[in-house]
Design an enzyme around this catalytic site. Structure first.
Site, PDB file in Angstrom:
ATOM      1  N   ASP A   1      -1.815   5.513  -5.328  1.00 24.68           N
ATOM      2  CA  ASP A   1      -2.101   4.661  -4.170  1.00 24.68           C
ATOM      3  C   ASP A   1      -2.452   3.222  -4.554  1.00 24.68           C
ATOM      4  O   ASP A   1      -3.577   2.927  -4.956  1.00 24.68           O
ATOM      5  CB  ASP A   1      -3.267   5.289  -3.374  1.00 24.68           C
ATOM      6  CG  ASP A   1      -3.556   4.524  -2.096  1.00 24.68           C
ATOM      7  OD1 ASP A   1      -4.447   4.950  -1.341  1.00 24.68           O
ATOM      8  OD2 ASP A   1      -2.901   3.492  -1.852  1.00 24.68           O
TER       9      ASP A   1
ATOM     10  N   ASP B   1       0.822  -1.207   0.000  1.00 23.36           N
ATOM     11  CA  ASP B   1       0.000   0.000   0.000  1.00 23.36           C
ATOM     12  C   ASP B   1       0.857   1.259   0.000  1.00 23.36           C
ATOM     13  O   ASP B   1       1.368   1.674   1.043  1.00 23.36           O
ATOM     14  CB  ASP B   1      -0.898  -0.024   1.256  1.00 23.36           C
ATOM     15  CG  ASP B   1      -1.804   1.196   1.356  1.00 23.36           C
ATOM     16  OD1 ASP B   1      -2.367   1.424   2.458  1.00 23.36           O
ATOM     17  OD2 ASP B   1      -1.947   1.923   0.354  1.00 23.36           O
TER      18      ASP B   1
HETATM   19  C1  LIG Z   1     -10.775   7.403   0.906  1.00 19.67           C
HETATM   20  C2  LIG Z   1     -11.058   5.984   0.552  1.00 19.67           C
HETATM   21  C3  LIG Z   1     -10.143   4.963   0.338  1.00 19.67           C
HETATM   22  C4  LIG Z   1      -8.717   5.107   0.399  1.00 19.67           C
HETATM   23  O1  LIG Z   1      -7.962   4.169   0.228  1.00 19.67           O
HETATM   24  C5  LIG Z   1     -10.887   3.801   0.030  1.00 19.67           C
HETATM   25  C6  LIG Z   1     -10.400   2.464  -0.250  1.00 19.67           C
HETATM   26  N1  LIG Z   1     -10.510   1.828  -1.423  1.00 19.67           N
HETATM   27  N2  LIG Z   1      -9.974   0.599  -1.281  1.00 19.67           N
HETATM   28  C7  LIG Z   1      -9.537   0.486  -0.011  1.00 19.67           C
HETATM   29  C8  LIG Z   1      -8.920  -0.549   0.705  1.00 19.67           C
HETATM   30  C9  LIG Z   1      -8.538  -1.865   0.391  1.00 19.67           C
HETATM   31  C10 LIG Z   1      -8.674  -2.541  -0.933  1.00 19.67           C
HETATM   32  N3  LIG Z   1      -9.944  -3.250  -0.978  1.00 19.67           N
HETATM   33  C11 LIG Z   1     -11.016  -2.661  -1.561  1.00 19.67           C
HETATM   34  C12 LIG Z   1     -12.177  -3.398  -1.662  1.00 19.67           C
HETATM   35  C13 LIG Z   1     -13.424  -3.135  -2.193  1.00 19.67           C
HETATM   36  C14 LIG Z   1     -13.806  -1.842  -2.875  1.00 19.67           C
HETATM   37  N4  LIG Z   1     -14.207  -4.218  -2.043  1.00 19.67           N
HETATM   38  C15 LIG Z   1     -15.606  -4.338  -2.500  1.00 19.67           C
HETATM   39  C16 LIG Z   1     -13.530  -5.192  -1.420  1.00 19.67           C
HETATM   40  C17 LIG Z   1     -14.098  -6.547  -1.087  1.00 19.67           C
HETATM   41  C18 LIG Z   1     -12.235  -4.711  -1.155  1.00 19.67           C
HETATM   42  C19 LIG Z   1     -11.106  -5.218  -0.551  1.00 19.67           C
HETATM   43 CL1  LIG Z   1     -11.086  -6.802   0.116  1.00 19.67          CL
HETATM   44  N5  LIG Z   1      -9.996  -4.502  -0.465  1.00 19.67           N
HETATM   45  N6  LIG Z   1      -8.003  -2.414   1.512  1.00 19.67           N
HETATM   46  C20 LIG Z   1      -7.506  -3.795   1.625  1.00 19.67           C
HETATM   47  C21 LIG Z   1      -7.986  -1.509   2.518  1.00 19.67           C
HETATM   48  C22 LIG Z   1      -7.482  -1.731   3.894  1.00 19.67           C
HETATM   49  C23 LIG Z   1      -8.560  -0.310   2.048  1.00 19.67           C
HETATM   50  C24 LIG Z   1      -8.851   0.940   2.627  1.00 19.67           C
HETATM   51  N7  LIG Z   1      -9.464   1.930   1.938  1.00 19.67           N
HETATM   52  N8  LIG Z   1      -9.780   1.658   0.652  1.00 19.67           N
HETATM   53  C25 LIG Z   1     -12.212   4.136   0.101  1.00 19.67           C
HETATM   54  C26 LIG Z   1     -13.370   3.214  -0.147  1.00 19.67           C
HETATM   55  N9  LIG Z   1     -12.297   5.456   0.394  1.00 19.67           N
HETATM   56  C27 LIG Z   1     -13.560   6.220   0.561  1.00 19.67           C
END
Ligand SMILES: Cc1c(C=O)c(-c2nnc3c4c(C[n+]5cc6c(C)n(C)c(C)c6c(Cl)n5)n(C)c(C)c4cnn23)c(C)n1C
Length: 329
Positions: free
Chosen positions: A219, A35
């Site tokens: 990212d 990450d």
């Molecule tokens: C401000 C921000 C983000 C900044 O980063 C963000 C985001 N977007 N993907 C991830 C992340 C992920 C990647 N990720 C995304 C996933 C989605 C969209 N879905 C449906 C699943 C099942 C996911 C998994 Cl297992 N893993 N991981 C592992 C972590 C700890 C994340 C944290 N935030 N994140 C979101 C949704 N937002 C609003």
């Protein structure tokens, strides 16, 4: 010295990318999510509550002859999707792609949020952001890459993420054969811990790039491409069935749509994301409604060039020259 590690999409939507990391002596191999948007290496461990750790590969410091407790140190982190984790800290040998860092801070989780409990394909994250973003207290720790940089042939790494196929993270060298186009460089701003940069404009469907600065971050830990509403609207105005779906919290459209490409300018190059990379996945198994890979950053306050954008490029994270390189793939 260099390192090279394969990385694989975790599911059919390329939601995250999994890379194997060896920790301790004898080696304990864990699947971790690299990450560039954070700066902590943390893992599910023997200290994670059994109910939370079920289904996950875990790290046991007590089974590693090179593990040492970093006494008095703790950590706590929250991510953009409101997921979180916290715990205490060990140091141990951490090997990625054949390159070893002898004394790496390994943050052991004593608490993990539901999203992590449910996401059994990963056992933690490897932060590849800037050290200033590390969440260990009282003394922040260095990232694996920061510890490795001075011994690598060059203080840089590259990300080659791919749609539904194996890609790679290379450390200390650039394999230019991974790119079709020239690598264009632009200054990186690491002051917030992220790899910040400014894109010079965008276009939809191969039209001429219109010039407007888009400041954001590169990212690998974020799935989507998250940009301002005016750009998101300009894109989906070309998609007949596109509409905002409250329950999905994003723009959806008929899976049968032939999506236009989306391009952005950076470092004198134009990176074009093909339409099929912008159709992320059906909103649920078997649905004919699909979720867009480009969504709004309005509620976040920062633009994020996540995996949807990174998949179109070979990206060079050049710590030595504080710059980012982008080449069309
Ligand atoms: C401000 C921000 C983000 C900044 O980063 C963000 C985001 N977007 N993907 C991830 C992340 C992920 C990647 N990720 C995304 C996933 C989605 C969209 N879905 C449906 C699943 C099942 C996911 C998994 Cl297992 N893993 N991981 C592992 C972590 C700890 C994340 C944290 N935030 N994140 C979101 C949704 N937002 C609003």
């Amino acid at each position: 010295q260099t390192g090279s590690a394969n990385t694989n999409p975790s599911d059919s939507a390329d939601d995250e990318y999994i890379t194997s990391v060896s920790i301790g002596t004898p080696a304990q191999v864990l699947p971790l999510d690299f990450d560039t948007g954070s700066s902590d290496l943390w893992v599910f461990s023997s200290e994670t509550p059994k109910s939370s750790a079920s289904g996950h590969v875990t790290y046991s410091p007590s089974k590693s002859s090179t593990a040492k407790k970093l006494s008095g140190s703790t950590w706590s982190i929250e991510y953009g999707d409101k997921s979180s984790s916290s715990g205490d800290v060990y140091t141990d040998i951490v090997t990625i792609g054949g390159f070893s860092v002898k004394t790496q801070a390994v943050e052991s989780a004593t608490k993990v949020s539901t999203q992590f409990v449910q996401d059994t394909v990963i056992s933690g994250l490897v932060g590849l952001g800037f050290d200033v973003g590390n969440q260990v207290s009282p003394r922040p720790q260095k990232t694996w890459f920061s510890n490795a940089a001075s011994s690598l042939a060059e203080p840089l790494f590259t990300a080659d993420l791919r749609h539904q196929e194996t890609g790679s993270y290379n450390f200390g060298f650039i394999d230019t054969s991974l790119a079709k186009g020239t690598i264009g460089y632009t200054p990186a701003d690491g002051s917030e811990g992220y790899w910040g940069f400014t894109a010079t404009g965008y276009s939809v469907g191969g039209a001429k790039l219109n010039r407007n600065s888009i400041t954001g971050i590169a990212d690998t830990g974020t799935t989507l491409l998250l940009l301002p509403d005016n750009i998101v609207d300009a894109y989906y105005n070309n998609v007949e069935s596109a509409e905002y779906d409250d329950s999905q919290e994003g723009v959806v459209f008929d899976c049968s749509e032939d999506l236009p490409s989306f391009s952005f300018g950076v470092g004198g190059q134009t990176i074009t994301i093909s339409g099929d990379l912008l159709n992320l996945t059906p909103i649920e198994e078997g649905s004919s409604t699909c979720f867009g890979g480009l969504q709004s950053s309005a509620d976040i306050g920062i633009n994020i060039f996540g995996d949807v954008a990174l998949k179109a490029a070979l990206v060079v994270f050049d710590l030595g020259n504080e710059r980012l390189g982008w080449a069309q793939k």
